[in-house]
Design a protein around this motif. Structure first.
Motif, mmCIF file in Angstrom:
data_model
loop_
_atom_site.group_PDB
_atom_site.id
_atom_site.type_symbol
_atom_site.label_atom_id
_atom_site.label_comp_id
_atom_site.label_asym_id
_atom_site.label_seq_id
_atom_site.Cartn_x
_atom_site.Cartn_y
_atom_site.Cartn_z
ATOM 1 N N ILE A 7 -17.429 -44.943 69.342
ATOM 2 C CA ILE A 7 -18.440 -43.925 69.608
ATOM 3 C C ILE A 7 -19.329 -43.815 68.373
ATOM 4 C CG2 ILE A 7 -17.018 -42.615 71.221
ATOM 5 C CD1 ILE A 7 -16.510 -40.579 69.018
ATOM 6 N N TYR A 8 -20.479 -43.209 68.566
ATOM 7 C CA TYR A 8 -21.375 -42.983 67.437
ATOM 8 C C TYR A 8 -20.774 -41.905 66.538
ATOM 9 C CZ TYR A 8 -25.035 -45.774 69.600
ATOM 10 O OH TYR A 8 -25.747 -46.806 70.136
ATOM 11 N N LEU A 9 -21.039 -42.062 65.265
ATOM 12 C CA LEU A 9 -20.549 -41.108 64.273
ATOM 13 C C LEU A 9 -21.023 -39.692 64.578
ATOM 14 C CD1 LEU A 9 -18.852 -41.000 61.733
ATOM 15 C CD2 LEU A 9 -20.875 -41.586 60.415
ATOM 16 N N ARG A 10 -22.238 -39.576 65.087
ATOM 17 C CA ARG A 10 -22.778 -38.237 65.401
ATOM 18 C C ARG A 10 -21.975 -37.543 66.502
ATOM 19 N NH1 ARG A 10 -27.042 -41.666 66.964
ATOM 20 N NH2 ARG A 10 -27.105 -42.036 69.203
ATOM 21 N N HIS A 11 -21.238 -38.309 67.317
ATOM 22 C CA HIS A 11 -20.364 -37.718 68.338
ATOM 23 C C HIS A 11 -18.936 -37.550 67.827
ATOM 24 C CE1 HIS A 11 -23.573 -38.069 71.203
ATOM 25 N NE2 HIS A 11 -23.644 -39.376 71.029
ATOM 26 N N PHE A 12 -18.545 -38.386 66.892
ATOM 27 C CA PHE A 12 -17.204 -38.326 66.323
ATOM 28 C C PHE A 12 -17.007 -37.056 65.501
ATOM 29 C CE2 PHE A 12 -14.349 -39.157 62.741
ATOM 30 C CZ PHE A 12 -13.210 -39.608 63.386
ATOM 31 N N LEU A 13 -18.024 -36.709 64.702
ATOM 32 C CA LEU A 13 -17.895 -35.572 63.783
ATOM 33 C C LEU A 13 -17.601 -34.239 64.481
ATOM 34 C CD1 LEU A 13 -20.612 -36.444 61.133
ATOM 35 C CD2 LEU A 13 -18.134 -36.584 60.895
ATOM 36 N N PRO A 14 -18.311 -33.887 65.565
ATOM 37 C CA PRO A 14 -17.963 -32.622 66.232
ATOM 38 C C PRO A 14 -16.535 -32.622 66.790
ATOM 39 C CG PRO A 14 -20.115 -33.379 66.957
ATOM 40 C CD PRO A 14 -19.515 -34.487 66.138
ATOM 41 N N GLU A 15 -16.077 -33.774 67.277
ATOM 42 C CA GLU A 15 -14.696 -33.862 67.779
ATOM 43 C C GLU A 15 -13.710 -33.622 66.646
ATOM 44 O OE1 GLU A 15 -13.986 -37.507 69.864
ATOM 45 O OE2 GLU A 15 -15.592 -37.142 71.319
ATOM 46 N N LEU A 16 -13.977 -34.218 65.495
ATOM 47 C CA LEU A 16 -13.125 -34.017 64.324
ATOM 48 C C LEU A 16 -13.146 -32.552 63.900
ATOM 49 C CD1 LEU A 16 -11.371 -35.033 61.964
ATOM 50 C CD2 LEU A 16 -13.500 -35.596 60.762
ATOM 51 N N GLY A 17 -14.327 -31.949 63.890
ATOM 52 C CA GLY A 17 -14.446 -30.537 63.522
ATOM 53 C C GLY A 17 -13.682 -29.630 64.467
ATOM 54 N N ASN A 18 -13.775 -29.885 65.764
ATOM 55 C CA ASN A 18 -13.036 -29.072 66.737
ATOM 56 C C ASN A 18 -11.533 -29.227 66.558
ATOM 57 O OD1 ASN A 18 -15.367 -28.096 67.905
ATOM 58 N ND2 ASN A 18 -15.415 -29.668 69.492
ATOM 59 N N PHE A 19 -11.095 -30.455 66.299
ATOM 60 C CA PHE A 19 -9.667 -30.711 66.121
ATOM 61 C C PHE A 19 -9.132 -30.000 64.881
ATOM 62 C CE2 PHE A 19 -6.243 -33.426 64.366
ATOM 63 C CZ PHE A 19 -5.312 -33.246 65.371
ATOM 64 N N THR A 20 -9.833 -30.125 63.749
ATOM 65 C CA THR A 20 -9.345 -29.495 62.526
ATOM 66 C C THR A 20 -9.433 -27.968 62.608
ATOM 67 O OG1 THR A 20 -11.508 -29.816 61.470
ATOM 68 C CG2 THR A 20 -9.811 -31.472 61.036
ATOM 69 N N GLN A 21 -10.442 -27.465 63.309
ATOM 70 C CA GLN A 21 -10.538 -26.017 63.485
ATOM 71 C C GLN A 21 -9.379 -25.508 64.341
ATOM 72 O OE1 GLN A 21 -14.049 -24.510 65.514
ATOM 73 N NE2 GLN A 21 -14.114 -22.795 64.092
ATOM 74 N N GLY A 22 -9.017 -26.268 65.361
ATOM 75 C CA GLY A 22 -7.862 -25.901 66.186
ATOM 76 C C GLY A 22 -6.574 -25.912 65.388
ATOM 77 N N MET A 23 -6.402 -26.902 64.531
ATOM 78 C CA MET A 23 -5.211 -26.953 63.673
ATOM 79 C C MET A 23 -5.186 -25.747 62.746
ATOM 80 S SD MET A 23 -4.732 -30.926 62.488
ATOM 81 C CE MET A 23 -3.357 -30.501 61.419
ATOM 82 N N TYR A 24 -6.327 -25.414 62.193
ATOM 83 C CA TYR A 24 -6.452 -24.271 61.285
ATOM 84 C C TYR A 24 -6.015 -22.986 61.996
ATOM 85 C CZ TYR A 24 -8.709 -21.117 57.920
ATOM 86 O OH TYR A 24 -8.960 -20.131 56.991
ATOM 87 N N ARG A 25 -6.482 -22.812 63.213
ATOM 88 C CA ARG A 25 -6.123 -21.613 63.976
ATOM 89 C C ARG A 25 -4.641 -21.572 64.310
ATOM 90 N NH1 ARG A 25 -11.404 -21.538 67.850
ATOM 91 N NH2 ARG A 25 -12.742 -20.458 66.376
ATOM 92 N N ARG A 26 -4.062 -22.738 64.606
ATOM 93 C CA ARG A 26 -2.629 -22.777 64.909
ATOM 94 C C ARG A 26 -1.763 -22.424 63.699
ATOM 95 N NH1 ARG A 26 -4.457 -26.784 68.135
ATOM 96 N NH2 ARG A 26 -4.017 -28.505 66.709
ATOM 97 N N LEU A 27 -2.304 -22.594 62.520
ATOM 98 C CA LEU A 27 -1.559 -22.224 61.315
ATOM 99 C C LEU A 27 -1.502 -20.709 61.123
ATOM 100 C CD1 LEU A 27 -2.640 -24.975 58.769
ATOM 101 C CD2 LEU A 27 -0.407 -24.675 59.812
ATOM 102 N N GLY A 28 -2.272 -19.973 61.940
ATOM 103 C CA GLY A 28 -2.114 -18.524 61.948
ATOM 104 C C GLY A 28 -3.153 -17.716 61.216
ATOM 105 N N VAL A 29 -4.261 -18.315 60.847
ATOM 106 C CA VAL A 29 -5.321 -17.568 60.172
ATOM 107 C C VAL A 29 -6.589 -17.690 60.978
ATOM 108 C CG1 VAL A 29 -6.713 -17.445 58.071
ATOM 109 C CG2 VAL A 29 -4.289 -17.964 57.920
ATOM 110 N N SER A 30 -7.271 -16.577 61.158
ATOM 111 C CA SER A 30 -8.520 -16.642 61.897
ATOM 112 C C SER A 30 -9.599 -17.265 61.017
ATOM 113 C CB SER A 30 -8.941 -15.244 62.343
ATOM 114 O OG SER A 30 -9.222 -14.448 61.229
ATOM 115 N N PRO A 31 -10.560 -17.996 61.590
ATOM 116 C CA PRO A 31 -11.576 -18.705 60.821
ATOM 117 C C PRO A 31 -12.427 -17.814 59.947
ATOM 118 C CG PRO A 31 -11.664 -19.362 63.129
ATOM 119 C CD PRO A 31 -10.674 -18.235 63.008
ATOM 120 N N GLY A 32 -12.541 -16.539 60.250
ATOM 121 C CA GLY A 32 -13.368 -15.639 59.463
ATOM 122 C C GLY A 32 -12.765 -15.287 58.125
ATOM 123 N N GLN A 33 -11.503 -15.597 57.915
ATOM 124 C CA GLN A 33 -10.866 -15.198 56.672
ATOM 125 C C GLN A 33 -11.031 -16.222 55.595
ATOM 126 O OE1 GLN A 33 -6.814 -14.360 57.795
ATOM 127 N NE2 GLN A 33 -7.303 -12.238 58.242
#
Length: 138
Positions: free
Chosen positions: A112-138
């Motif tokens: 896939i194009y890098l411009r499509h890969f990056l949002p997928e990576l961002g969504n995945f890492t943000q989901g992992m971050y949330r599963r660790l128990g901290v809301s993104p605003g903190q």
């Protein structure tokens, strides 16, 4: 006296274990947060650096693979971007530190194009971050 000494030792051992786990979690959260911010910063530019580069597609939604395996695959995919290497080096370093020294394989069958890969990576890492128990605003 001996039972209370055993209890105190058990308590201190548990306390040490808990504090070392929270340090790992805090470190992981920081790295995941940084990856998410890097994606956002690149996406907010007029043009994503090397956006027309093609990278191997990482199936972030594949439940059969561990998160570490997916992080490893994402790092390997970004390592293939030879142009604009300095733009993607922080991603690679953070991803490598999150998955440890795991070796992984990545098929180049689907790209896939890098411009499509990056949002997928961002969504995945943000989901992992949330599963660790901290809301993104903190």
């Amino acid at each position: 006296m001996l039972p209370s000494l055993k209890a105190a030792f058990a308590f201190l051992s548990l306390l040490g274990l808990t504090s070392s786990m929270s340090l790992t979690t805090a470190s992981s959260q920081k790295k995941l947060s940084e990856i998410t911010k890097l994606v956002h910063n690149l996406q907010s530019r007029v043009q994503v650096p090397c956006n027309d580069s093609r990278v191997a597609q990482v199936t972030f939604t594949d439940r059969k693979l561990s998160e570490q395996e997916l992080l490893c695959q994402a790092a390997r995919a970004l390592m293939k971007v030879t142009r604009c290497k300095t733009d993607y080096e922080p991603f690679i370093l953070n991803l490598q530190s999150l998955h440890g020294k795991m070796n992984c394989s990545l098929s180049n069958d689907n790209e896939i194009y890098l411009r499509h890969f990056l949002p997928e990576l961002g969504n995945f890492t943000q989901g992992m971050y949330r599963r660790l128990g901290v809301s993104p605003g903190q």
